[in-house]
Structures are given as C-alpha cells and as structure tokens.
Enzyme design. Structure first.
Site, PDB file in Angstrom:
ATOM      1  N   GLU A 211      20.853   8.999 -40.047  1.00  0.00           N
ATOM      2  CA  GLU A 211      20.443   7.881 -40.922  1.00  0.00           C
ATOM      3  C   GLU A 211      20.565   8.296 -42.373  1.00  0.00           C
ATOM      4  O   GLU A 211      20.206   9.448 -42.695  1.00  0.00           O
ATOM      5  CB  GLU A 211      19.007   7.469 -40.587  1.00  0.00           C
ATOM      6  CG  GLU A 211      18.898   6.902 -39.187  1.00  0.00           C
ATOM      7  CD  GLU A 211      17.470   6.478 -38.796  1.00  0.00           C
ATOM      8  OE1 GLU A 211      16.571   6.529 -39.655  1.00  0.00           O
ATOM      9  OE2 GLU A 211      17.282   6.108 -37.634  1.00  0.00           O
TER      10      GLU A 211
ATOM     11  N   HIS B  84      16.313   0.882 -39.688  1.00  0.00           N
ATOM     12  CA  HIS B  84      15.042   1.560 -39.374  1.00  0.00           C
ATOM     13  C   HIS B  84      13.856   0.814 -40.005  1.00  0.00           C
ATOM     14  O   HIS B  84      13.136   1.358 -40.849  1.00  0.00           O
ATOM     15  CB  HIS B  84      15.075   3.030 -39.848  1.00  0.00           C
ATOM     16  CG  HIS B  84      14.084   3.902 -39.126  1.00  0.00           C
ATOM     17  ND1 HIS B  84      14.301   5.226 -38.857  1.00  0.00           N
ATOM     18  CD2 HIS B  84      12.852   3.627 -38.602  1.00  0.00           C
ATOM     19  CE1 HIS B  84      13.263   5.751 -38.221  1.00  0.00           C
ATOM     20  NE2 HIS B  84      12.368   4.784 -38.051  1.00  0.00           N
TER      21      HIS B  84
ATOM     22  N   ARG C 278      14.138   5.967 -31.237  1.00  0.00           N
ATOM     23  CA  ARG C 278      14.780   7.022 -32.023  1.00  0.00           C
ATOM     24  C   ARG C 278      16.277   7.032 -31.805  1.00  0.00           C
ATOM     25  O   ARG C 278      16.751   6.798 -30.678  1.00  0.00           O
ATOM     26  CB  ARG C 278      14.261   8.403 -31.610  1.00  0.00           C
ATOM     27  CG  ARG C 278      13.085   8.886 -32.428  1.00  0.00           C
ATOM     28  CD  ARG C 278      13.428   9.001 -33.916  1.00  0.00           C
ATOM     29  NE  ARG C 278      12.246   9.193 -34.724  1.00  0.00           N
ATOM     30  CZ  ARG C 278      11.465   8.215 -35.206  1.00  0.00           C
ATOM     31  NH1 ARG C 278      11.760   6.958 -34.969  1.00  0.00           N
ATOM     32  NH2 ARG C 278      10.420   8.497 -35.940  1.00  0.00           N
TER      33      ARG C 278
END
Ligand SMILES: NC(=O)C1=CN([C@@H]2O[C@H](COP(=O)(O)OP(=O)(O)OC[C@H]3O[C@@H](n4cnc5c(N)ncnc54)[C@H](O)[C@@H]3O)[C@@H](O)[C@H]2O)C=CC1
Ligand SMILES: O=C(O)C(=O)COP(=O)(O)O
Length: 526
Positions: A259, A278, A230
């Site tokens: 993000e 990601h 994370r």
C-alpha cells in the site's frame, strides 16, 4: 518531559491526551531512513497502518518504551523485536470494529448492485439502467472467514438482511457460531457453497495467500469475495486472473499486498472489481475511538502504569489486573529475594500459587516472579514485556504448580529456586492492607516485612547467638530495624532475618560467619 512521535494521521482527541504528559511531535509520511534518524529521541511512537516499525527502527529507538497502533492490525510492527527490547506494543482491539464491518457490508452491497460504476456512469452523462441490473443478497449464502469481532458484526447484520450464514474459524466454538446463526464449515465447503465470501482474519504465516488460484477455482462462477482484512491474504495476481477469466463473479478489496496500491492488474478490471484505499477504519467515530484508546495507553505507560491492550504482555482485563497488582508486586519481590539467596545463576524456578491464588490466571504472576528473579542481573532492562523471553534464553526451567488447599493465608506464593550449588525456597503473602510478608524461608516459618537492606543467616538454635550477632553489628555501627527468627525444632537449625537501616559495611559478613553456630550468612538488597 517524555517525547511522543505521531507518525500517521491521528484524531486530535488522541493528541490532546498525549499533550497532557508529553511533548508531541507530528511527522507523518516519513521515509524509513528519516524515521530511523529521529526515533532515538522518542519515548513513544503512535502509528496507523501507514508506518512500518521494523527491527531497524526498533533498534534505533533506544529510548522507546511503547509503540501504540491506533487500530487493530499490528502486522506492520515487528512485535518480536519490540518484545526482545522490552517495548510494549498496544493496539485498539475494538475501536474500529463497527467501521470495518460496515465497510465490508458496503462493499458487498456495492458488488451486488454495481454502485460505484453506476455512479460513474451517471456522472459521465449516461443513463444505463440495463447495464447495471444487480442481484439481491437476500437468501444468498455468505461465507465469513474469521468469526472474531468484525466477522461477528458482519454476520449479525447479514443475518438481518436474510442471508444464510456459513463460517470458517478453527478457533471458535460451534456454540458461538450457532448463537450468531452461522454454520461452522471447513474452508473447502465455504469456498464451494458461498455466494459471497468476506475475510476477517489477521495476516499471519498461515493466512498468507489463503485465497490463491486453487481456492479461487473452488468458488462458484458467480461468487464474489470481499477483503476488508489485510492485503496478502488473497493472491492478487491470481485474483486478477480469476476475475478476467470469469472463474469468479467479482471482488471488492480495501487492503493490498503493498500500500498504496500503485500499478496493478486489479486497477485494469471493470465493474467486477471494486477497490477502496484502506478505508475500513476511516470513520469519524472509529478514528476518535482508536485515537483516545491508544493515546490513553501511551499516557499510562509513560506514567509507569500498565496498558489495557498490550499485545506483548500477558493480557488481563483491567479490573482483574487491578485486583492482581499487589500479588504481582509480591511475586516480583520474592523473585528478587530468592535469586539473591541462591547467589549465582538460577537454573530452575518452581512457582506455586497457593490458596485463593490457585484459581487465578497465573501467567502475569509467573512473569512478575521472573522479572524479580532477573532484575539483579538485568536491572531496568528487564520488564513485564521481555521477562519470559529473557528467562527462556537463559535456559531457566520454569515450573508452575497450584495448591488451593494451602490455607495458612488467603493467598500466597511460594518460589523454589535452584542454582548450581544452592537451592532456596521462599513464601510470601499479603496482609489485609496489601503489605508484603515473607512467611517462610527454606521451610522455616517466619514473619518478615521485606526491607531495602536485609541480612539472612542460617544457624544453630542455641543460647547467645542472637546477642553475638547484635553486638557484632553494633560494633560496625549498623542499626537493626527488626529481627525475626524461625525454627522448626528447639535447638535445631534456624533462620534469622534482620532488616537494617543501611547496607552492611565491607568485611562484616566474614566476621558473622566466624561466630560459632552460624552456618551461612548473606545480605539481600531490594
Ligand atoms: N480494513 C481496515 O481498515 C481494517 C482491517 N482490520 C483487520 O481485520 C482483521 C480482523 O479484525 P478483528 O475482527 O478485530 O480481529 P479478531 O481477532 O476479533 O478476529 C479474528 C478472527 O480470525 C480467526 N482466525 C485467526 N486465524 C485464522 C485462520 N487461519 N483461519 C480462520 N480464522 C482465523 C480468529 O479465531 C478470530 O476469531 C484484522 O486483520 C485487522 O487488521 C481491522 C480493522 C480495520
Ligand atoms: O485497524 C486496522 O487493522 C486497520 O487496518 C486500520 O488501518 P488504519 O488505521 O486506517 O491505517
């Protein structure tokens, strides 16, 4: 038909499952205000990491029953706010484990062999063999932070590549680490000894910025760090600085504080930094797994069935839950009954699991009893998700005890509830066919199958009293379905439970308590 809003890109296998039971709308990339504006229409949300389900969204979602996260991390969902509203939050704890682990390994090898930059160089027409000389991971030390599902898979694969393994995870046993070929160490030792560090922990207040400037300063100058867990676990500004200064050798990141990443000192770095958008869970296989897993759970909850991976309901393996389900119904019924016998506010509840139940996981039974206890006050607003919180907020003291030797029945539940002026105790069990039986009320043995409408009396055991109650009910045109009397000693105190076909008409209770020998009478409705 219920309505499901799919807010992020979800594999069609999941959409097909949802479409069998609901109207499915797919609206990805909605800004928060637009999501808040349409969420009131929906019974369920299905999301990935791209959507933040904040308290504002949850408050606006007046129909929401379930939020399904097609992946692992639920840090983008305000789970306490959902719990407070009785909304189930589910995820897919294992659907993308392999994908995330393989991405972490790919990033580690990419760092070791400069693959992204070498690829870029060849594509720009160059042939720079000397510039991209790498190092082997063989015999190097890998420090795994978080030896859960993903961390364990990474460890197993790294072991096979001949790496030495150390791990930091305060919640797992040395035996488990041992089985994976890992030496458990504390965080400082891991930082100092590892050539590669890979992070596989959730983002929590304890793990936020766990890799800060101080931690980076403890690492070897040529050490490399991989974050496929994370954003926010690594302090990005401190990391960019450490990479620029040569405090550490390299970093590969898949996840970021915010993000999409946008402008960041990380994007200005050279081959010492590898950045992916990601992608940890982005494999065809993982996306089918998580979409099916979460869609099935949304479908089940919309059909009134339990979810197998709810993060805010006491967790139980589906097989265990199936076995326990009749007992949950029993606990809920007893909770409801005892709260009506007490009448006003219940101040404390003692739950005793007896017989074979004493060896069972008790949390779901406790939650079920509390749901029943609170259902009179809160109706459908209370469910398995919020019953414990609601009880806690009402200051109900819950005590749980066990008695494996209470063997009148295979398994039974005793609830003892204390209110301001009354205290009552009720025991129930399940018959072979799963039918609920009340076996004891306030210490008086009885054998009653609970019914929608019931009348309870406490009276003196004396001739004629049962007949008088029968005629009185008859004079009010009340039809009695069954009658049970329980006493401890002849002509002492006794209880009577009548199940009746309709609710008692107004005024009859007052007449019943006037009958000589009746000490108390109350109606109970299930
Ligand atoms: N990049 C991506 O696309 C993906 C990222 N993830 C993330 O990977 C992380 C790990 O996932 P899983 O392995 O499935 O979870 P898991 O729950 O199986 O393992 C997490 C481990 O972290 C340990 N842990 C918790 N707090 C810790 C602390 N303060 N210090 C050290 N260890 C601690 C736990 O004991 C547990 O063993 C999650 O944050 C998840 O969101 C998961 C899938 C895909
Ligand atoms: O499952 C997780 O925790 C992930 O981080 C995967 O995120 P994603 O579903 O790809 O947006």
């Amino acid at each position: 038909m219920p309505k499901v809003l799919v807010c992020d890109s979800i594999d069609s296998a999941g959409i097909e499952i949802l479409s069998q039971v609901a109207q499915v709308d797919i609206k990805t990339g909605l800004p928060p205000e637009e999501l808040a504006a349409i969420v009131p229409e929906y019974d369920a949300l299905m999301i990935r990491s791209g959507t933040r389900v904040t308290k504002e969204i949850i408050d606006a979602g007046v129909q929401l029953k379930i939020i399904g996260r097609a992946g692992v991390g639920v840090d983008n969902v305000d789970v306490p706010a959902a719990t407070r509203k009785g909304i189930v939050v589910v995820n897919s704890p294992e659907g993308n484990t392999i994908a995330a682990a393989e991405h972490a390994l790919a990033l580690m090898l990419s760092l070791a062999r400069h693959i992204p930059d070498a690829n870029q160089s060849v594509k720009s027409g160059k042939w720079e063999r000397k510039k991209f000389v790498g190092t082997e991971v063989y015999k190097k030390t890998l420090g795994v932070v978080g030896l859960g599902k993903i961390g364990s898979h990474v460890a197993t694969a790294a072991k096979a590549m001949g790496m030495k393994l150390i791990a930091f995870d305060p919640f797992i046993s040395a035996e488990r680490a041992d089985r994976l070929g890992c030496r458990l160490v504390d965080m400082d030792v891991l930082l100092q000894e590892a050539d590669y560090i890979t992070l596989h922990i959730p983002k929590t207040p304890e793990t936020a910025n766990i890799i800060n400037a101080e931690a980076l300063a403890k690492m070897k100058p040529n050490a490399r760090i991989i974050n496929c867990a994370r954003g926010g676990i690594i302090d990005e500004a401190a990391l960019a600085e450490a990479l620029k200064n040569g405090t550490i050798g390299g970093a590969a990141l898949d996840v970021y504080d915010s993000e999409p990443l946008g402008e960041s000192p990380l994007t200005e770095l050279g081959k010492e930094a590898i950045l992916t958008p990601h992608l940890g869970a982005s494999t065809t296989e993982a996306q089918v797994n998580v979409a099916v897993d979460v869609a099935e759970q949304i479908r089940d909850v919309l059909l009134g069935l339990p979810a197998r991976s709810a993060v805010n309901i006491p967790g139980l393996h589906p097989d265990a839950l199936e076995q326990l389900r009749p007992y949950l119904q029993l606990a809920e019924t007893l909770g409801n009954l005892v709260s009506q016998l007490v009448g006003g506010r219940v101040e404390s509840l003692n739950i005793r699991l007896q017989g074979e139940l004493a060896n069972n996981q008790s949390q779901p039974i406790v939650v079920a009893a509390l749901k029943g206890l609170l259902s009179r006050a809160l109706r459908e607003r209370v469910n398995y998700v919020n019953a414990s919180i609601e009880a806690q907020e009402r200051g109900i003291r819950v005590v749980e005890t066990r008695d494996a030797n209470a063997c009148d029945y295979k398994g039974s539940i005793l609830l003892q509830a204390k209110g301001q002026s009354e205290e009552h105790e009720i025991t129930g069990t399940l018959l072979g066919d799963g039918e609920i039986r009340i076996t004891n009320i306030d210490g008086f043995p009885i054998n009653v199958s609970p019914n929608q409408h019931m009348l309870f009396t406490r009276h003196r055991d004396m001739p004629g009293i049962i007949g008088k109650i029968g005629s009185l009910l008859g004079s009010f045109n009340v039809n009695i379905a069954s009658m049970q009397v329980g006493r401890q000693i002849v002509r002492g105190d006794a209880v009577m439970v009548l199940t009746i076909d309709d609710p008692l008409p107004e005024g009859i209770l007052e007449e019943i308590v006037k009958v000589s020998g009746i000490r108390k009478a109350s109606t109970v409705a299930l």
